[in-house]
Design an enzyme around this catalytic site. Structure first.
Site, PDB file in Angstrom:
ATOM      1  N   ASP A  51      45.598 116.999 -10.930  1.00  0.00           N
ATOM      2  CA  ASP A  51      45.558 117.146  -9.478  1.00  0.00           C
ATOM      3  C   ASP A  51      45.961 115.832  -8.797  1.00  0.00           C
ATOM      4  OD1 ASP A  51      44.831 118.083  -6.921  1.00  0.00           O
ATOM      5  OD2 ASP A  51      42.735 117.465  -7.208  1.00  0.00           O
ATOM      6  N   ASP A  66      45.232 114.909  -4.897  1.00  0.00           N
ATOM      7  CA  ASP A  66      44.242 114.373  -3.949  1.00  0.00           C
ATOM      8  C   ASP A  66      42.867 114.328  -4.610  1.00  0.00           C
ATOM      9  OD1 ASP A  66      46.153 114.150  -1.936  1.00  0.00           O
ATOM     10  OD2 ASP A  66      45.887 116.242  -1.352  1.00  0.00           O
ATOM     11  N   ASP A 103      39.304 117.587  -8.880  1.00  0.00           N
ATOM     12  CA  ASP A 103      38.009 117.228  -8.284  1.00  0.00           C
ATOM     13  C   ASP A 103      37.338 118.413  -7.599  1.00  0.00           C
ATOM     14  OD1 ASP A 103      40.074 117.160  -6.357  1.00  0.00           O
ATOM     15  OD2 ASP A 103      38.822 115.982  -5.006  1.00  0.00           O
TER      16      ASP A 103
HETATM   17 MG   LIG Z   1      41.900 117.424  -5.352  1.00  0.00          MG
END
Ligand SMILES: [Mg+2]
Length: 201
Positions: free
Chosen positions: A20, A22, A151
């Protein structure tokens, strides 16, 4: 390459990893703080307050109102995000160990600045060749891979996904239990041979 990275010899292809952007490569929270202060220097910022829920924009909108979207959608926001500490070194090392590595990112619905700036970010911080490794997709569950490093703890509920989730550790996802988690210092301890693609958990 050591066996632990490649899985069993009977696998048809190397271990594929999705990373990922961000909150894993790019520091969205720190970038947002900076951008918020630039846009609205006189509006109190409470981003550092304890997080409720994980979706960063949702949390920020709840606290700061719809002005958040003006900041995030403004030209230069995504291009200007700072890298997370250790991320650039870490992802280069990971790709040396796991060459079938892709950056997998979910764009804003208002994509006009977000998508080209994500490419620009990757080129600036990792080099142009890495821009060939970007997967831009709203629904990561349709992408076929062995691991997703992300996240977002809600992805653990994606039962139809072909990958297994490794949570990238962040203050706002520490309430999630039962999912392996990593940082850019610990990923080698977490990513293990995948074995059969259907074996989850
Ligand atoms: Mg993310």
């Amino acid at each position: 390459m050591r066996q632990m990275w490649g899985g069993s010899l009977s696998e048809r292809r190397p271990t594929r990893v999705l990373v990922d952007m961000d909150g894993v490569l790019a520091d969205f929270e720190r970038g947002f703080e900076r951008a918020w202060n630039d846009h609205f220097p006189n509006v109190p910022r409470t981003v550092a307050a304890p997080a409720r829920g994980w979706k960063i924009i949702d949390r920020l909108v709840r606290r700061l109102g719809p002005l958040v979207k003006d900041v995030v959608h403004a030209p230069g926001f995504f291009a200007g995000l700072p890298p997370l500490p250790g991320a650039l070194v870490g992802v280069r090392e990971m790709r040396r160990a796991l060459p079938d590595l892709w950056i997998c990112t979910r764009p804003q619905v208002r994509y006009e600045n977000c998508v080209p700036e994500k490419y620009a970010w990757v080129q600036r911080h990792l080099g142009r060749e890495w821009t060939r490794r970007i997967v831009v997709v709203r629904d990561k569950t349709i992408v076929d891979a062995d691991w997703l490093i992300d996240d977002d703890p809600t992805l653990a509920r994606a039962i139809d996904a072909r990958w297994r989730l490794v949570l990238f550790d962040a203050p706002y996802n520490r309430g999630a239990q039962g999912t392996p988690r990593m940082t850019w210092l610990t990923w080698r301890d977490v990513l293990r041979p995948v074995g059969k693609r259907t074996a989850k958990g």
